[in-house]
Design an enzyme around this catalytic site. Structure first.
Site, PDB file in Angstrom:
ATOM      1  N   GLY A   1     -43.333 -37.265 -24.634  1.00 21.32           N
ATOM      2  CA  GLY A   1     -43.040 -36.881 -26.023  1.00 21.32           C
ATOM      3  C   GLY A   1     -42.927 -38.124 -26.871  1.00 21.32           C
ATOM      4  O   GLY A   1     -43.089 -39.250 -26.405  1.00 21.32           O
TER       5      GLY A   1
ATOM      6  N   GLY B   1     -40.451 -40.253 -29.385  1.00 20.85           N
ATOM      7  CA  GLY B   1     -39.073 -40.392 -29.900  1.00 20.85           C
ATOM      8  C   GLY B   1     -39.131 -41.144 -31.208  1.00 20.85           C
ATOM      9  O   GLY B   1     -40.195 -41.451 -31.711  1.00 20.85           O
ATOM     10  N   SER B   2     -37.925 -41.534 -31.707  1.00 24.47           N
ATOM     11  CA  SER B   2     -37.921 -42.288 -32.961  1.00 24.47           C
ATOM     12  C   SER B   2     -38.556 -43.646 -32.658  1.00 24.47           C
ATOM     13  O   SER B   2     -38.137 -44.369 -31.784  1.00 24.47           O
ATOM     14  CB  SER B   2     -36.483 -42.475 -33.446  1.00 24.47           C
ATOM     15  OG  SER B   2     -35.679 -42.932 -32.377  1.00 24.47           O
ATOM     16  N   PHE B   3     -39.656 -43.944 -33.311  1.00 30.01           N
ATOM     17  CA  PHE B   3     -40.361 -45.227 -33.116  1.00 30.01           C
ATOM     18  C   PHE B   3     -40.789 -45.471 -31.679  1.00 30.01           C
ATOM     19  O   PHE B   3     -40.758 -46.609 -31.218  1.00 30.01           O
ATOM     20  CB  PHE B   3     -39.479 -46.409 -33.570  1.00 30.01           C
ATOM     21  CG  PHE B   3     -39.378 -46.499 -35.060  1.00 30.01           C
ATOM     22  CD1 PHE B   3     -38.163 -46.347 -35.688  1.00 30.01           C
ATOM     23  CD2 PHE B   3     -40.516 -46.679 -35.841  1.00 30.01           C
ATOM     24  CE1 PHE B   3     -38.068 -46.402 -37.072  1.00 30.01           C
ATOM     25  CE2 PHE B   3     -40.432 -46.731 -37.213  1.00 30.01           C
ATOM     26  CZ  PHE B   3     -39.195 -46.596 -37.837  1.00 30.01           C
ATOM     27  N   GLY B   4     -41.125 -44.450 -30.940  1.00 35.97           N
ATOM     28  CA  GLY B   4     -41.625 -44.796 -29.615  1.00 35.97           C
ATOM     29  C   GLY B   4     -42.095 -43.590 -28.839  1.00 35.97           C
ATOM     30  O   GLY B   4     -41.660 -42.474 -29.086  1.00 35.97           O
ATOM     31  N   GLU B   5     -42.980 -43.891 -27.879  1.00 38.26           N
ATOM     32  CA  GLU B   5     -43.455 -42.825 -26.988  1.00 38.26           C
ATOM     33  C   GLU B   5     -42.610 -42.831 -25.727  1.00 38.26           C
ATOM     34  O   GLU B   5     -42.088 -43.887 -25.310  1.00 38.26           O
ATOM     35  CB  GLU B   5     -44.929 -43.060 -26.642  1.00 38.26           C
ATOM     36  CG  GLU B   5     -45.845 -42.569 -27.761  1.00 38.26           C
ATOM     37  CD  GLU B   5     -47.180 -42.040 -27.235  1.00 38.26           C
ATOM     38  OE1 GLU B   5     -48.169 -42.742 -27.445  1.00 38.26           O
ATOM     39  OE2 GLU B   5     -47.214 -40.958 -26.615  1.00 38.26           O
ATOM     40  N   VAL B   6     -42.490 -41.687 -25.107  1.00 38.61           N
ATOM     41  CA  VAL B   6     -41.663 -41.542 -23.906  1.00 38.61           C
ATOM     42  C   VAL B   6     -42.573 -41.133 -22.744  1.00 38.61           C
ATOM     43  O   VAL B   6     -43.431 -40.256 -22.911  1.00 38.61           O
ATOM     44  CB  VAL B   6     -40.562 -40.484 -24.130  1.00 38.61           C
ATOM     45  CG1 VAL B   6     -39.676 -40.359 -22.910  1.00 38.61           C
ATOM     46  CG2 VAL B   6     -39.722 -40.850 -25.352  1.00 38.61           C
TER      47      VAL B   6
ATOM     48  N   LYS C   1     -38.771 -44.981 -22.641  1.00 33.86           N
ATOM     49  CA  LYS C   1     -39.240 -44.969 -24.039  1.00 33.86           C
ATOM     50  C   LYS C   1     -39.668 -46.384 -24.387  1.00 33.86           C
ATOM     51  O   LYS C   1     -38.902 -47.334 -24.202  1.00 33.86           O
ATOM     52  CB  LYS C   1     -38.109 -44.502 -24.962  1.00 33.86           C
ATOM     53  CG  LYS C   1     -38.459 -44.508 -26.438  1.00 33.86           C
ATOM     54  CD  LYS C   1     -37.268 -44.057 -27.261  1.00 33.86           C
ATOM     55  CE  LYS C   1     -37.485 -44.295 -28.747  1.00 33.86           C
ATOM     56  NZ  LYS C   1     -36.270 -43.998 -29.527  1.00 33.86           N
TER      57      LYS C   1
ATOM     58  N   ASP D   1     -29.658 -38.125 -35.791  1.00 35.44           N
ATOM     59  CA  ASP D   1     -30.973 -37.437 -35.798  1.00 35.44           C
ATOM     60  C   ASP D   1     -30.929 -36.219 -34.889  1.00 35.44           C
ATOM     61  O   ASP D   1     -31.752 -36.059 -33.977  1.00 35.44           O
ATOM     62  CB  ASP D   1     -32.059 -38.425 -35.330  1.00 35.44           C
ATOM     63  CG  ASP D   1     -33.472 -37.876 -35.572  1.00 35.44           C
ATOM     64  OD1 ASP D   1     -34.413 -38.346 -34.902  1.00 35.44           O
ATOM     65  OD2 ASP D   1     -33.620 -36.945 -36.401  1.00 35.44           O
TER      66      ASP D   1
HETATM   67  C1  LIG Z   1     -30.329 -42.569 -23.341  1.00 34.75           C
HETATM   68  N1  LIG Z   1     -31.413 -42.927 -24.256  1.00 34.75           N
HETATM   69  C2  LIG Z   1     -32.216 -44.016 -24.115  1.00 34.75           C
HETATM   70  C3  LIG Z   1     -33.155 -44.009 -25.143  1.00 34.75           C
HETATM   71  C4  LIG Z   1     -32.878 -42.899 -26.055  1.00 34.75           C
HETATM   72  O1  LIG Z   1     -32.459 -43.365 -27.318  1.00 34.75           O
HETATM   73  C5  LIG Z   1     -33.998 -41.986 -26.226  1.00 34.75           C
HETATM   74  C6  LIG Z   1     -34.820 -41.175 -26.343  1.00 34.75           C
HETATM   75  C7  LIG Z   1     -35.812 -40.133 -26.414  1.00 34.75           C
HETATM   76  C8  LIG Z   1     -36.390 -39.767 -27.620  1.00 34.75           C
HETATM   77  C9  LIG Z   1     -37.294 -38.729 -27.614  1.00 34.75           C
HETATM   78  N2  LIG Z   1     -37.640 -38.078 -26.475  1.00 34.75           N
HETATM   79  C10 LIG Z   1     -37.094 -38.434 -25.309  1.00 34.75           C
HETATM   80  N3  LIG Z   1     -37.408 -37.754 -24.125  1.00 34.75           N
HETATM   81  N4  LIG Z   1     -36.806 -38.106 -22.984  1.00 34.75           N
HETATM   82  C11 LIG Z   1     -37.240 -37.294 -22.006  1.00 34.75           C
HETATM   83  C12 LIG Z   1     -36.712 -37.412 -20.631  1.00 34.75           C
HETATM   84  N5  LIG Z   1     -35.688 -38.231 -20.478  1.00 34.75           N
HETATM   85  O2  LIG Z   1     -37.219 -36.742 -19.695  1.00 34.75           O
HETATM   86  C13 LIG Z   1     -38.184 -36.373 -22.543  1.00 34.75           C
HETATM   87  C14 LIG Z   1     -38.922 -35.331 -22.001  1.00 34.75           C
HETATM   88  C15 LIG Z   1     -39.760 -34.618 -22.870  1.00 34.75           C
HETATM   89  F1  LIG Z   1     -40.486 -33.610 -22.367  1.00 34.75           F
HETATM   90  C16 LIG Z   1     -39.852 -34.929 -24.224  1.00 34.75           C
HETATM   91  C17 LIG Z   1     -39.111 -35.973 -24.780  1.00 34.75           C
HETATM   92  C18 LIG Z   1     -38.270 -36.695 -23.922  1.00 34.75           C
HETATM   93  C19 LIG Z   1     -36.171 -39.465 -25.239  1.00 34.75           C
HETATM   94  C20 LIG Z   1     -31.758 -42.202 -25.355  1.00 34.75           C
HETATM   95  O3  LIG Z   1     -31.242 -41.172 -25.700  1.00 34.75           O
END
Ligand SMILES: CN1C=C[C@@](O)(C#Cc2ccnc(-n3nc(C(N)=O)c4cc(F)ccc43)c2)C1=O
Length: 323
Positions: free
Chosen positions: A83, A85-90, A105, A191
């Site tokens: 997905g 995130g803010s300013f970045g792909e995950v 991310k 956010d």
């Molecule tokens: C603790 N921590 C460290 C970095 C952080 O600021 C972030 C983020 C973020 C933003 C958008 N999306 C995801 N995102 N993470 C996952 C996952 N962990 O599996 C994920 C899985 C998806 F299907 C879609 C977006 C996802 C994660 C934060 O909070």
């Protein structure tokens, strides 16, 4: 030694951490992250930075080798992105030595804010995604965290059309729990939306993520903007967040676009439990002073969930046409 000779403990610590990747503590990561910033570098500095690799890992299943932790060398992306995130792909990634998988991310350093790490590094709530560490490699900052196989609530709503009331209330309650915990740590998420609520593989747990817009609220900051009638902890910024979270509940339930104005309350379907309707109204109260606190909303959400008989709807049931 004169005061100019005395460097702070933190500067001394950071000096020891610069230029290497090590397994360490959240505070070490927070101190090092504050030195990561983009900005105009002269060609020589750009060349030196390109190879730079430093950071702190917080999970022993992510193993630096000879004080390095580099993409494709020590860890690698597994298939496509999860997905944005803010300013970045995950991405889903794997440690090449341990085979351990987690999420990562990637943020360009000029878009990196140290608060994304300093706010969440030491958090231990079951309603907040655990941080596994972060590493700077050249112009990139990679932030590692627990993998949430259930994906985001935003994705679930798109796939399902709209959520059954029991599941919407359960996810709202857990997200409010996370928000209440953040507030107790004087942290503003900044956010809150369905895309930043992540689900466990069986859809039973919901955790807040994405601290890319977060900020540390100083206790006096809260004192100055105490505006809710709720518990003494409420704060204007938090009440704004709670309003957006309840607006999101409305979105979860009925996939209305979260308009600038509160969604027309008359659109709350009659089939909805009266307490659910009350939660939406309480959370969307325009006057911050009148708005309920996170704790009140959380308590009401759990009572409403009991009244609807708990979570009985299937995880990822068939598509339901949004209203
Ligand atoms: C603790 N921590 C460290 C970095 C952080 O600021 C972030 C983020 C973020 C933003 C958008 N999306 C995801 N995102 N993470 C996952 C996952 N962990 O599996 C994920 C899985 C998806 F299907 C879609 C977006 C996802 C994660 C934060 O909070």
């Amino acid at each position: 030694p004169t005061s100019s000779d005395k460097i702070s403990v933190e500067e001394y610590l950071v000096d020891a951490l610069k230029g290497s990747v090590s397994l360490g503590e959240p505070q070490n990561l927070a101190s090092l992250a504050k030195t990561w910033r983009g900005g105009a570098l002269d060609p020589k500095e750009q060349f030196d930075e390109a190879d730079e690799n430093e950071g702190v890992l917080l999970n022993e299943k992510l193993k630096p080798v000879d004080y390095e932790y580099r993409e494709e060398v020590h860890w690698t992306k597994c298939h496509g992105s999860l997905g944005i995130g803010s300013f970045g792909e995950v991405y889903k990634i794997e440690d090449k030595q341990t085979g351990f998988q987690c999420a990562a991310k990637k943020v360009q350093v000029e878009h990196f804010h140290a608060e994304e790490l300093t706010t969440c590094a030491a958090l231990t709530s079951p309603s907040v995604v655990p941080l596994y560490g972060a590493v700077k490699e050249g112009p990139w900052v990679t932030i590692f965290m627990k993998l949430m196989e259930g994906g985001s609530l935003g994705q679930l709503i798109k796939q399902s059309g709209c959520l059954p009331e029991d599941r919407a209330l359960s996810y709202l309650g857990q997200a409010l729990e996370g928000l209440e915990y953040l507030h107790a740590q004087n942290i503003l998420h900044g956010d809150v939306k369905a895309e930043n609520v992540l689900l466990s593989d069986d859809g039973s747990r919901a955790l807040l993520c994405d601290f890319g817009h977060s900020a540390h609220l100083h206790p006096d900051g809260l004192g100055k903007c105490l505006v809710t009638a709720g518990d003494s902890q409420g704060g204007k910024n938090l009440s704004e967040l709670k309003r957006s979270l309840c607006a999101n509940l409305f979105h979860f339930l009925f996939v209305t676009q979260i308009a600038k104005e509160p969604p027309p309350l008359r659109e709350i379907p009659p089939s909805c439990n009266p307490l659910t309707a009350e939660i939406i109204k309480m959370g969307l109260e325009k006057e911050p002073v009148q708005r309920a606190s996170a704790s009140e909303l959380k308590t009401k959400a759990s009572v409403a969930l009991e009244e609807v008989g708990g979570v009985t709807s299937p995880w990822k049931g068939e598509y339901r046409e949004p209203r």
